[in-house]
Write a protein that holds these residues in place. Sequence first.
Motif, mmCIF file in Angstrom:
data_model
loop_
_atom_site.group_PDB
_atom_site.id
_atom_site.type_symbol
_atom_site.label_atom_id
_atom_site.label_comp_id
_atom_site.label_asym_id
_atom_site.label_seq_id
_atom_site.Cartn_x
_atom_site.Cartn_y
_atom_site.Cartn_z
ATOM 1 N N PHE A 156 54.554 -5.852 134.173
ATOM 2 C CA PHE A 156 55.040 -6.524 132.965
ATOM 3 C C PHE A 156 54.853 -5.664 131.719
ATOM 4 C CE2 PHE A 156 54.604 -9.282 129.236
ATOM 5 C CZ PHE A 156 55.861 -9.856 129.263
ATOM 6 N N CYS A 157 53.653 -5.103 131.533
ATOM 7 C CA CYS A 157 53.448 -4.270 130.331
ATOM 8 C C CYS A 157 52.975 -2.885 130.724
ATOM 9 C CB CYS A 157 52.488 -4.948 129.345
ATOM 10 S SG CYS A 157 50.740 -4.593 129.618
ATOM 11 N N GLY A 158 52.861 -2.000 129.736
ATOM 12 C CA GLY A 158 52.553 -0.589 129.992
ATOM 13 C C GLY A 158 51.177 -0.337 130.576
ATOM 14 N N CYS A 159 50.318 -1.357 130.646
ATOM 15 C CA CYS A 159 48.997 -1.167 131.282
ATOM 16 C C CYS A 159 49.121 -1.024 132.792
ATOM 17 C CB CYS A 159 48.091 -2.361 130.989
ATOM 18 S SG CYS A 159 47.463 -2.406 129.309
ATOM 19 N N VAL A 160 50.205 -1.603 133.381
ATOM 20 C CA VAL A 160 50.493 -1.503 134.813
ATOM 21 C C VAL A 160 49.209 -1.680 135.649
ATOM 22 C CG1 VAL A 160 51.768 -0.211 136.576
ATOM 23 C CG2 VAL A 160 52.388 0.060 134.194
ATOM 24 N N CYS A 161 48.557 -2.816 135.488
ATOM 25 C CA CYS A 161 47.310 -3.075 136.225
ATOM 26 C C CYS A 161 47.592 -3.112 137.726
ATOM 27 C CB CYS A 161 46.717 -4.407 135.774
ATOM 28 S SG CYS A 161 46.361 -4.443 134.003
ATOM 29 N N ASP A 162 46.781 -2.358 138.492
ATOM 30 C CA ASP A 162 47.055 -2.242 139.929
ATOM 31 C C ASP A 162 45.973 -2.905 140.775
ATOM 32 O OD1 ASP A 162 45.093 -0.465 139.305
ATOM 33 O OD2 ASP A 162 45.945 1.235 140.390
ATOM 34 N N ASP A 163 45.322 -3.912 140.209
ATOM 35 C CA ASP A 163 44.244 -4.594 140.930
ATOM 36 C C ASP A 163 44.517 -6.094 141.063
ATOM 37 O OD1 ASP A 163 44.068 -5.262 138.278
ATOM 38 O OD2 ASP A 163 41.877 -5.162 138.181
ATOM 39 N N ILE A 164 45.799 -6.457 141.090
ATOM 40 C CA ILE A 164 46.158 -7.876 141.113
ATOM 41 C C ILE A 164 46.158 -8.390 142.559
ATOM 42 C CG2 ILE A 164 47.904 -9.569 140.379
ATOM 43 C CD1 ILE A 164 46.834 -7.853 138.054
ATOM 44 N N THR A 165 45.680 -9.603 142.731
ATOM 45 C CA THR A 165 45.770 -10.259 144.043
ATOM 46 C C THR A 165 46.720 -11.439 143.924
ATOM 47 O OG1 THR A 165 43.498 -9.645 144.609
ATOM 48 C CG2 THR A 165 44.466 -11.477 145.843
ATOM 49 N N ASN A 193 43.245 -11.860 138.756
ATOM 50 C CA ASN A 193 42.952 -10.654 137.953
ATOM 51 C C ASN A 193 43.971 -10.391 136.845
ATOM 52 O OD1 ASN A 193 40.744 -10.206 139.546
ATOM 53 N ND2 ASN A 193 41.735 -8.652 140.818
ATOM 54 N N ALA A 194 45.134 -11.018 136.883
ATOM 55 C CA ALA A 194 46.127 -10.744 135.835
ATOM 56 C C ALA A 194 45.767 -11.494 134.553
ATOM 57 C CB ALA A 194 47.513 -11.181 136.310
ATOM 58 N N CYS A 195 46.253 -10.982 133.419
ATOM 59 C CA CYS A 195 46.122 -11.724 132.157
ATOM 60 C C CYS A 195 47.172 -12.843 132.131
ATOM 61 C CB CYS A 195 46.317 -10.768 130.984
ATOM 62 S SG CYS A 195 48.008 -10.148 130.879
ATOM 63 N N THR A 196 47.204 -13.607 131.063
ATOM 64 C CA THR A 196 48.161 -14.721 131.011
ATOM 65 C C THR A 196 49.608 -14.212 131.065
ATOM 66 O OG1 THR A 196 47.938 -14.668 128.623
ATOM 67 C CG2 THR A 196 46.719 -16.389 129.765
ATOM 68 N N LEU A 197 49.861 -13.042 130.445
ATOM 69 C CA LEU A 197 51.230 -12.496 130.475
ATOM 70 C C LEU A 197 51.623 -12.104 131.901
ATOM 71 C CD1 LEU A 197 51.076 -10.099 127.369
ATOM 72 C CD2 LEU A 197 51.953 -12.432 127.454
ATOM 73 N N GLY A 198 50.715 -11.412 132.582
ATOM 74 C CA GLY A 198 50.992 -10.956 133.942
ATOM 75 C C GLY A 198 51.125 -12.130 134.900
ATOM 76 N N ARG A 199 50.260 -13.095 134.732
ATOM 77 C CA ARG A 199 50.310 -14.281 135.593
ATOM 78 C C ARG A 199 51.663 -14.995 135.446
ATOM 79 N NH1 ARG A 199 47.151 -18.002 138.150
ATOM 80 N NH2 ARG A 199 47.793 -20.140 137.712
ATOM 81 N N SER A 257 49.466 -8.237 123.039
ATOM 82 C CA SER A 257 50.537 -7.479 123.688
ATOM 83 C C SER A 257 50.105 -6.836 125.009
ATOM 84 C CB SER A 257 51.054 -6.380 122.751
ATOM 85 O OG SER A 257 50.005 -5.498 122.409
ATOM 86 N N HIS A 258 48.838 -6.402 125.113
ATOM 87 C CA HIS A 258 48.342 -5.723 126.319
ATOM 88 C C HIS A 258 46.916 -6.235 126.583
ATOM 89 C CE1 HIS A 258 51.183 -2.875 124.417
ATOM 90 N NE2 HIS A 258 51.375 -2.340 125.612
ATOM 91 N N PRO A 259 46.740 -7.511 126.939
ATOM 92 C CA PRO A 259 45.399 -8.094 126.966
ATOM 93 C C PRO A 259 44.372 -7.302 127.788
ATOM 94 C CG PRO A 259 47.056 -9.799 127.218
ATOM 95 C CD PRO A 259 47.787 -8.491 127.270
ATOM 96 N N ARG A 260 44.786 -6.745 128.928
ATOM 97 C CA ARG A 260 43.771 -6.082 129.766
ATOM 98 C C ARG A 260 43.512 -4.635 129.343
ATOM 99 N NH1 ARG A 260 44.236 -6.432 135.726
ATOM 100 N NH2 ARG A 260 41.962 -6.543 135.782
ATOM 101 N N HIS A 261 44.230 -4.153 128.343
ATOM 102 C CA HIS A 261 43.874 -2.838 127.794
ATOM 103 C C HIS A 261 42.436 -2.884 127.289
ATOM 104 C CE1 HIS A 261 44.117 0.774 125.222
ATOM 105 N NE2 HIS A 261 45.123 1.129 126.006
HETATM 106 S S1 SF4 Z 1 47.690 -6.255 130.841
HETATM 107 FE FE1 SF4 Z 1 48.449 -8.165 131.783
HETATM 108 S S2 SF4 Z 1 50.692 -8.022 131.608
HETATM 109 FE FE2 SF4 Z 1 49.864 -5.979 131.262
HETATM 110 S S3 SF4 Z 1 49.964 -5.009 133.291
HETATM 111 FE FE3 SF4 Z 1 47.893 -5.876 133.048
HETATM 112 S S4 SF4 Z 1 48.026 -7.920 133.981
HETATM 113 FE FE4 SF4 Z 1 50.133 -7.228 133.627
#
Ligand code: SF4
Length: 429
Positions: free
Chosen positions: A10-19, A32-38, A151-155
Amino acid sequence: MEIDNVVCAFCGCVCDDITVTVEEGRISEVKNACTLGRAWFLGHSSNAHRPSGTVNGRPVSTEEAVEEAARILAQARYPLIFGLTSTYCEAQKEAIALAEVLGACIDCCTSVCHGPSGIALQGVGEPTCTLGEVKNRADLIIYWGSNPAESHPRHLTRYAVTPKGLFTPRGRKDRRVVLVDVRPTPSARAADIFLQVKPGKDFECLWALRALIKGIDLEEDAVADTGVTLAQLKDLADRMQSCRFGMLCVGQGLTQSRGKQMNTTAVFLLVRELNGFTKFAAMPMRGHGNVTGIDNVLAWQTGYPFGVNFSRGYPRFNPGEFTAVDVLTRQEADAALIIASDPVANLPRPASGRLSQIPTVALETRESETTKIAKVVITTAPAGISAEGTVYRMDNVPLRLRKVLPSPFPSDEEVLSRLLERVKELKHA
Ligand code: SF4
């Protein structure tokens, strides 16, 4: 079924630890995702009810939609290909090949977000690092013109502020966080220091910081109209010079305000000079999941990261001339192919309005403002959920998107590849 190590695009953080948990052909739970990713995973988990394609609002098969799209693009005198930031690199490669065959303009959302960072990079270089280095080493984090909490909560929690790293074992306690912006945002709560700059005065502040770290004596008057005092800037300059590893995160508050590429040029020069004292890096806070990828793929193939024109048979780059907003506002484009993007909802009205006046083809996973006005819509499998491919994180680290759900629809790459072949046939007929 639980699937680990899924990548959120979804965003530029591209988190790769989502289940994700898949039940009865849909994603039912996301960990593991933030509200945006979820919301992104749950919102994309099923688009099977959509038609494969439409032409003038009439449901058609993918083949019919591709045929009509190929006819429109092959007949156009000055087609525009735009978007591409929410799809993967293999699809982007096909889109660039199509632009070359068509003699089209190809542009991506970079031109309306971090294009000025790309221009600054070409001029003075970019002193950068990976987000892994930030997590393990950075003890001073500066967010400038960025609101990562929204904009990038898990940053904040995965890379830069709270995580424990090799040389930051106490996490948040080992770091100082500074937020510079024109107004207090929710990110200010995560910062130790907040500096409120007057709108349009970022360049002056950055230039004053360069002077201070070079040991130049400034009068209070020199920064009087910036909203920040000389004492505040001296304190920040001291912190920058004395940290072990500093990181300046460049937000759109710098790239989309007065100064644009001059602001980001000032950031990169400042950070370059700070490396005479300590280790320091800068990084644009890229928004869409693979906006960094399209910049990279365009640059590999054409030499330029956005706003590329093939009308003379070879790539030319000129922001302001070949960028989508300009090509549309000047009413030059006579057909458009929009891929994984919603310009009708996001571009300025004079540009987005042009898309409803010309035949527009949209490759999209679900309904959007752009699919509502498009003459041809081709439904594709969502990248990172039902299609796999390569994406680039904001620090230019490539990651592989996984396919976690089946889809009745072809991927962007498959549709673009078919479109390319058909356009070649029509052009040579
Ligand atoms: S910060 Fe949130 S929206 Fe962005 S890649 Fe990580 S989980 Fe997805």
